[in-house]
Design a protein around this motif. Structure first.
Motif, mmCIF file in Angstrom:
data_model
loop_
_atom_site.group_PDB
_atom_site.id
_atom_site.type_symbol
_atom_site.label_atom_id
_atom_site.label_comp_id
_atom_site.label_asym_id
_atom_site.label_seq_id
_atom_site.Cartn_x
_atom_site.Cartn_y
_atom_site.Cartn_z
ATOM 1 N N UNK A 28 0.832 -1.198 0.000
ATOM 2 C CA UNK A 28 0.000 0.000 0.000
ATOM 3 C C UNK A 28 0.867 1.250 0.000
ATOM 4 N N UNK A 29 1.891 1.276 0.838
ATOM 5 C CA UNK A 29 2.745 2.459 0.952
ATOM 6 C C UNK A 29 3.449 2.768 -0.361
ATOM 7 N N UNK A 30 4.039 1.751 -0.984
ATOM 8 C CA UNK A 30 4.759 1.986 -2.231
ATOM 9 C C UNK A 30 3.816 2.394 -3.350
ATOM 10 N N UNK A 31 2.578 1.875 -3.326
ATOM 11 C CA UNK A 31 1.597 2.282 -4.331
ATOM 12 C C UNK A 31 1.225 3.754 -4.182
ATOM 13 N N UNK A 32 1.402 4.281 -2.957
ATOM 14 C CA UNK A 32 1.111 5.680 -2.687
ATOM 15 C C UNK A 32 2.357 6.555 -2.799
ATOM 16 N N UNK A 33 3.443 5.960 -3.273
ATOM 17 C CA UNK A 33 4.662 6.734 -3.505
ATOM 18 C C UNK A 33 5.557 6.876 -2.297
ATOM 19 N N UNK A 34 5.344 6.075 -1.273
ATOM 20 C CA UNK A 34 6.168 6.159 -0.068
ATOM 21 C C UNK A 34 7.270 5.102 -0.102
ATOM 22 N N UNK A 35 8.315 5.339 0.686
ATOM 23 C CA UNK A 35 9.425 4.393 0.814
ATOM 24 C C UNK A 35 9.261 3.633 2.126
ATOM 25 N N UNK A 36 9.461 2.317 2.087
ATOM 26 C CA UNK A 36 9.272 1.482 3.267
ATOM 27 C C UNK A 36 10.590 0.804 3.640
ATOM 28 N N UNK A 37 10.959 0.914 4.906
ATOM 29 C CA UNK A 37 12.185 0.301 5.401
ATOM 30 C C UNK A 37 11.863 -0.613 6.573
ATOM 31 N N UNK A 38 12.533 -1.792 6.580
ATOM 32 C CA UNK A 38 12.353 -2.751 7.669
ATOM 33 C C UNK A 38 13.611 -2.802 8.514
ATOM 34 N N UNK A 39 13.471 -2.623 9.841
ATOM 35 C CA UNK A 39 14.590 -2.682 10.783
ATOM 36 C C UNK A 39 14.484 -3.971 11.571
ATOM 37 N N UNK A 40 15.338 -4.936 11.216
ATOM 38 C CA UNK A 40 15.291 -6.254 11.848
ATOM 39 C C UNK A 40 15.592 -6.178 13.332
ATOM 40 N N UNK A 41 16.593 -5.376 13.704
ATOM 41 C CA UNK A 41 17.007 -5.307 15.107
ATOM 42 C C UNK A 41 15.900 -4.726 15.987
ATOM 43 N N UNK A 42 15.234 -3.691 15.487
ATOM 44 C CA UNK A 42 14.197 -3.036 16.285
ATOM 45 C C UNK A 42 12.801 -3.565 16.004
ATOM 46 N N UNK A 43 12.706 -4.448 14.994
ATOM 47 C CA UNK A 43 11.415 -5.028 14.633
ATOM 48 C C UNK A 43 10.384 -3.930 14.324
ATOM 49 N N UNK A 44 10.791 -2.999 13.468
ATOM 50 C CA UNK A 44 9.896 -1.900 13.110
ATOM 51 C C UNK A 44 9.861 -1.715 11.600
#
Length: 219
Positions: free
Chosen positions: A57-73
């Motif tokens: 959904x985020x990328x379809x709206x033009x946003x960038x998504x990042x996953x932080x494995x250490x912080x689980x966010x």
């Protein structure tokens, strides 16, 4: 351009709270701004809530998504819209009229030009609230390619006791084969925040809706 970050405490799916996102109960079709999205992880209904992959959904709206494995966010970075809104506000200020005559004549010209954004900028806050959905549905372009407004006339203004000024604006319509009729709109202009704005729009004398060429609240 500045960025703003929204940290979502979810790993795979999250409840989508974005405008322009729709779901179909049959087959859980995901539609973002009119486009069907087919994510790797399909939408699901969990405990009565519709859950969709945040990345899709985020990328379809033009946003960038990042996953932080250490912080689980999951962090969603979307372009800051404040700058664009500031630009719009300044453009609307630039269009603001310094006289009643200027306000009505500019409005009439932009109706002829089919420029809904410029018409909207000349409206009072109250009329903007009433008409914004109509303008959005028209994609900010009023009228059609045929018939079009061939010319218009603005009457002399009549001032009321409250300081507002009313005008009759007559529009002449035309097609490739000739005249397509005419219609008159009563335009009331008043002072708001030191600028003249259109405060009232009504059709006159049994005029029709000019084939959608003029946006009048409640018409």
């Amino acid at each position: 351009m500045k960025k703003k970050s929204v940290v979502l405490l979810s790993t795979v799916v999250a409840l989508a709270m974005f405008s322009g996102v729709a779901y179909s109960a049959s087959g859980l079709k995901l539609i973002v701004n009119g486009n069907v999205i087919t994510p790797e992880v399909p939408p699901q209904i969990i405990d009565g809530s519709t859950m969709v992959p945040i990345r899709a959904v985020s990328e379809a709206l033009g946003a960038d998504v990042q996953w932080n494995e250490a912080e689980q966010t999951v962090t969603v970075n979307q372009s800051d819209r404040a700058s664009m809104q500031r630009q719009i506000d300044l453009l609307q200020t630039a269009l603001a009229a310094e006289s009643a005559d200027q306000a009505v004549k500019t409005w009439a010209k932009e109706v002829k030009n089919r420029n809904g954004a410029a018409q909207y900028a000349l409206l009072s806050p109250e009329l903007r609230s009433e008409t914004v959905k109509t303008y959005e549905d028209l994609n900010w372009v009023t009228g059609v390619s045929s018939p079009w407004i061939d010319s218009y006339q603005v009457s002399d203004g009549v001032q009321a006791d409250n300081g507002s000024v009313s005008y009759d604006v007559g529009f002449q319509l035309k097609t490739s084969t000739g005249s397509a009729g005419e219609g008159t709109v009563k335009v009331t202009v008043g002072m708001k925040d030191g600028k003249w704005m259109v405060t009232g729009l009504t059709y006159k004398d049994g005029s029709d809706e000019l084939n959608g060429l003029v946006v009048v609240p409640g018409a």
